[in-house]
Design an enzyme around this catalytic site. Structure first.
Site, PDB file in Angstrom:
ATOM      1  N   GLY A  48       0.797  -1.351  -0.107  1.00 60.04           N
ATOM      2  CA  GLY A  48      -0.213  -0.149  -0.092  1.00 60.04           C
ATOM      3  C   GLY A  48       1.005   1.207  -0.047  1.00 60.04           C
ATOM      4  CG  ASP A  49       3.775   4.524   1.696  1.00 60.54           C
ATOM      5  OD1 ASP A  49       3.864   4.966   0.654  1.00 60.54           O
ATOM      6  OD2 ASP A  49       3.952   5.037   2.906  1.00 60.54           O
ATOM      7  CG  LEU A  50       6.636  -1.756  -2.196  1.00 63.77           C
ATOM      8  CD1 LEU A  50       7.386  -2.170  -1.048  1.00 63.77           C
ATOM      9  CD2 LEU A  50       6.186  -2.937  -3.262  1.00 63.77           C
ATOM     10  CB  THR A  51       8.347   4.460  -1.124  1.00 64.30           C
ATOM     11  OG1 THR A  51       8.344   4.578   0.457  1.00 64.30           O
ATOM     12  CG2 THR A  51       6.714   5.204  -1.422  1.00 64.30           C
ATOM     13  CG  ASN A  54       7.821   2.866   3.862  1.00 66.57           C
ATOM     14  OD1 ASN A  54       8.019   3.201   4.953  1.00 66.57           O
ATOM     15  ND2 ASN A  54       6.495   3.026   3.234  1.00 66.57           N
TER      16      ASN A  54
END
Length: 222
Positions: A48-51, A54
């Site tokens: 959902g927030d795969l940057t 992270n």
């Protein structure tokens, strides 16, 4: 006054262009990121927030000093630069979802009329879409944060494909990728849909191209 003008000119002098280091180590890290994300998706988890912010590395290579021996790996052994393998961890699952929950809801919605066989293609497409969005966010993070990192992105995709094609090896290397209680299953040999991993990786990467096209349209037309 002359000194002030000189200082202001130096202040606005163009700096050296910043680029991303592309070498054997960064390519290895990128490949490992791909396998890590594939392990997560195989476990049924959408980040959902795969940057890149992270993704943490436990054993950065600069801690392997070479001359002094190496880095403690936690197994009463040291890791030297020649044997270095990145140990990566995904963090910040605050926006994560599980594909297992979407499968359950799809099954419940279709059981009264069509049965599981007819709902299966929809489930595959739905899961591929969510995973492709994960990959798109990761790709945009690379390209926007790390200049000229296209070779690293390609290596990420190679790692993603290879993990699905060699699923047993990837699972043996996995170390709590999805976190506690996130996956709820997703092991190899869990039915026909779970067996054809090579096809699943291709479907996700094909869907990624569609997600890219939608992203370009939003950038052009708002």
């Amino acid at each position: 006054a002359a000194n002030t003008n000189t200082e202001s000119k130096d202040e606005f002098r163009p700096q050296d262009r910043v680029t991303t280091v592309i070498d054997s180590r960064t390519l290895l890290v990128a490949h490992t990121i791909g396998t890590l994300v594939a392990q997560m998706h195989n476990a049924g988890v959408i980040h959902g927030d795969l940057t890149t912010s992270n993704i943490m590395i436990r054993n950065p290579p600069w801690l392997c000093d070479g001359a002094g021996g190496g880095t403690d790996t936690g197994n009463n052994a040291t890791e030297t630069l020649s044997s270095w393998k990145p140990q990566l961890v995904l963090i910040d699952f605050g926006l994560a979802t599980s594909t297992a929950s979407s499968k359950t809801s799809n099954n419940n919605a279709s059981s009264s009329s069509s049965g599981n066989k007819k709902s299966k293609p929809h489930k595959q497409q739905h899961n591929a879409e969510e995973k492709a969005v994960d990959l798109y966010v990761l790709e945009r993070a690379f390209l926007s944060t790390h200049p000229e990192s296209e070779p690293l992105v390609e290596e990420v995709w190679k790692g993603y494909r290879s993990c699905f094609e060699n699923l047993n090896d990837c699972q043996n290397d996995a170390d709590g990728v999805a976190g506690d209680g996130m996956a709820g299953g997703g092991s190899a040999g869990q039915g026909g849909e779970e067996n054809d991993r090579g096809y699943l990786a291709k479907s996700v990467l094909n869907r990624l191209e569609q997600v890219r096209m939608r992203g370009r349209k939003r950038e052009c037309f708002g």
